[in-house]
Design a protein around this motif. Structure first.
Motif, short mmCIF file in Angstrom:
data_model
loop_
_atom_site.label_atom_id
_atom_site.label_comp_id
_atom_site.label_asym_id
_atom_site.label_seq_id
_atom_site.Cartn_x
_atom_site.Cartn_y
_atom_site.Cartn_z
N LEU A 121 0.84 -1.20 0.00
CA LEU A 121 0.00 0.00 0.00
C LEU A 121 0.87 1.25 0.00
O LEU A 121 1.89 1.32 0.70
N LYS A 122 0.46 2.24 -0.77
CA LYS A 122 0.96 3.59 -0.60
C LYS A 122 0.10 4.22 0.48
O LYS A 122 -1.10 4.42 0.29
N VAL A 123 0.68 4.45 1.63
CA VAL A 123 -0.09 4.90 2.79
C VAL A 123 -0.75 6.24 2.48
O VAL A 123 -0.10 7.20 2.04
N ALA A 124 -2.06 6.31 2.71
CA ALA A 124 -2.81 7.55 2.54
C ALA A 124 -2.96 8.28 3.87
O ALA A 124 -2.91 9.50 3.93
N ALA A 125 -3.14 7.52 4.94
CA ALA A 125 -3.26 8.09 6.29
C ALA A 125 -3.03 6.99 7.30
O ALA A 125 -3.30 5.81 7.03
N CYS A 126 -2.54 7.37 8.48
CA CYS A 126 -2.35 6.39 9.56
C CYS A 126 -2.68 7.05 10.88
O CYS A 126 -2.10 8.09 11.24
N GLY A 127 -3.62 6.46 11.61
CA GLY A 127 -4.01 6.99 12.90
C GLY A 127 -2.97 6.74 13.97
O GLY A 127 -2.19 5.78 13.90
N VAL A 128 -2.95 7.62 14.96
CA VAL A 128 -2.04 7.49 16.10
C VAL A 128 -2.87 7.09 17.31
O VAL A 128 -3.87 7.71 17.63
N CYS A 129 -2.45 6.03 17.96
CA CYS A 129 -3.27 5.36 18.97
C CYS A 129 -2.52 5.29 20.31
O CYS A 129 -1.27 5.29 20.33
N HIS A 130 -3.28 5.21 21.40
CA HIS A 130 -2.64 5.03 22.71
C HIS A 130 -1.87 3.70 22.78
O HIS A 130 -0.94 3.57 23.58
N SER A 131 -2.24 2.73 21.94
CA SER A 131 -1.46 1.50 21.88
C SER A 131 -0.03 1.77 21.42
O SER A 131 0.91 1.11 21.88
N ASP A 132 0.14 2.73 20.51
CA ASP A 132 1.49 3.09 20.08
C ASP A 132 2.31 3.59 21.26
O ASP A 132 3.50 3.25 21.40
#
Length: 342
Positions: free
Chosen positions: A34-45
């Motif tokens: 995939l060409k990343v379009a968006a990636c969420g930032v999570c408390h798991s990170d």
């Protein structure tokens, strides 16, 4: 060798390292690039980073949407180049790896994830994004959305078949969507959050009342009760409050008050059989949602029935975004846009 910008976790470090010469992966059998379009930032990170649970350097980011640019051998022909897909972080084929639970068999936990310009995934992780849903919303749907939907509809049994009252504790990235999902399926929704701005947001999104923790404690002492409580904080104080808010239910069947423990924590939460038997209480500790849950929440986004609060940031702002999450000041959800998508 083709390279890209990526934000990589280094064991023992609290900040992610920005690598502008990180190798772009190649597809193998059953894989899609995939060409990343968006990636969420999570408390798991943050949990991965601050706990040091991951033993190797890794590109984080498990809340991914992207366009297919390369298809490996044996991939189902229904997956098309150029199509926008959300990525299931956990699938039924997830396996325990290196002594870790199957929960960690996902991009951003066992393989390089979406805090990069490209991300390699398995074909069974892809869910086509409906027309009208932006890449930012699709990314948020892949974790916060899918779980808010599951915790409300499956775990909380708020599915429109009967009238329910629901208390959402913690109006964050998942909680603010849970308020909307519960209201969409006909529940009378109440919310609790220490932040005034989060309480105001909850009311805008469908909660009939929103309380501070002290206000909720006083309200329960006066006899306030609900059928379902969903605890997105999952600390001893919120767990006890959720139980207290369910104790006023009638013992006659099928009242069955439900407490959904939806927060990620390593704190110990206690209950006794006096809680479960005498109040007919069900305590659910659900994990990640199904492919059908992701499809369902994306359809609700497409219909405009659920509108997540999302703010977008450049990939190279990742450490600032992580610090904002740690501070507890974020409303809604934050996503990162790589340079090729910004």
């Amino acid at each position: 060798m083709t390279t890209m910008l990526a934000a990589q976790y280094q064991p023992g470090e609290k900040k992610l390292a920005l690598k502008d010469k990180h190798a772009v992966p190649s597809t193998g059998p059953g894989q899609v690039l995939l060409k990343v379009a968006a990636c969420g930032v999570c408390h798991s990170d943050i949990m991965f980073i601050d706990s040091g649970v991951l033993p190797i350097p890794l590109v984080l980011g498990h809340e991914v949407s992207g366009h297919v640019v390369e298809i490996g051998e044996g991939v189902d022909p229904s997956i098309k180049k150029g199509g926008l897909y959300a990525v299931l972080a956990i699938t039924p084929s997830a396996k325990s790896l290196n002594g870790m639970p199957a929960l960690f068999d996902s991009p951003g936990a066992s393989t390089d994830g979406g805090f990069a310009e490209y991300c390699l995934v398995r074909q069974d992780q892809l869910v086509a994004v409906p027309e009208g849903v932006s890449p930012e919303l699709a990314a948020v749907g892949a974790d916060a959305g899918i779980n808010a939907y599951k915790f409300v509809v499956t775990s909380g049994q708020i599915d429109g078949t009967s009238k329910k009252t629901c208390l959402v504790i913690g109006v964050g990235g998942l909680g603010h969507q849970a308020v909307q999902v519960a209201a969409h399926f006909g529940a009378t929704v109440y919310a609790c959050d220490p932040k005034p701005e989060a309480r105001e947001l909850a009311k805008k999104l469908g909660a009939v009342e929103a309380f501070s923790p002290d206000e909720l404690t006083a309200k329960i002492a006066e006899g306030f009760t609900v059928n379902v409580a969903i605890d997105f904080v999952a600390r001893p104080a919120t767990f006890e409050t959720a139980k207290a808010a369910l104790r006023g239910n009638n013992l006659s069947f099928p009242a069955n008050p439900r407490l959904v423990v939806a927060g990620l924590t390593n704190e110990k939460l206690e209950f006794s059989t006096l809680d479960t038997l005498t109040y007919n209480l069900t305590i659910a500790t659900p994990q990640y949602g199904s492919k059908q849950d992701l499809e369902s929440i994306l359809q609700l986004y497409a219909q405009g029935a659920i509108t997540p609060v999302v703010s977008a940031h450049r990939l190279d702002e990742i450490n600032t975004v992580l610090d904002e999450l740690r501070s507890g000041t974020v409303l809604g959800r934050k996503v990162l846009l790589p340079p090729t998508a910004a």
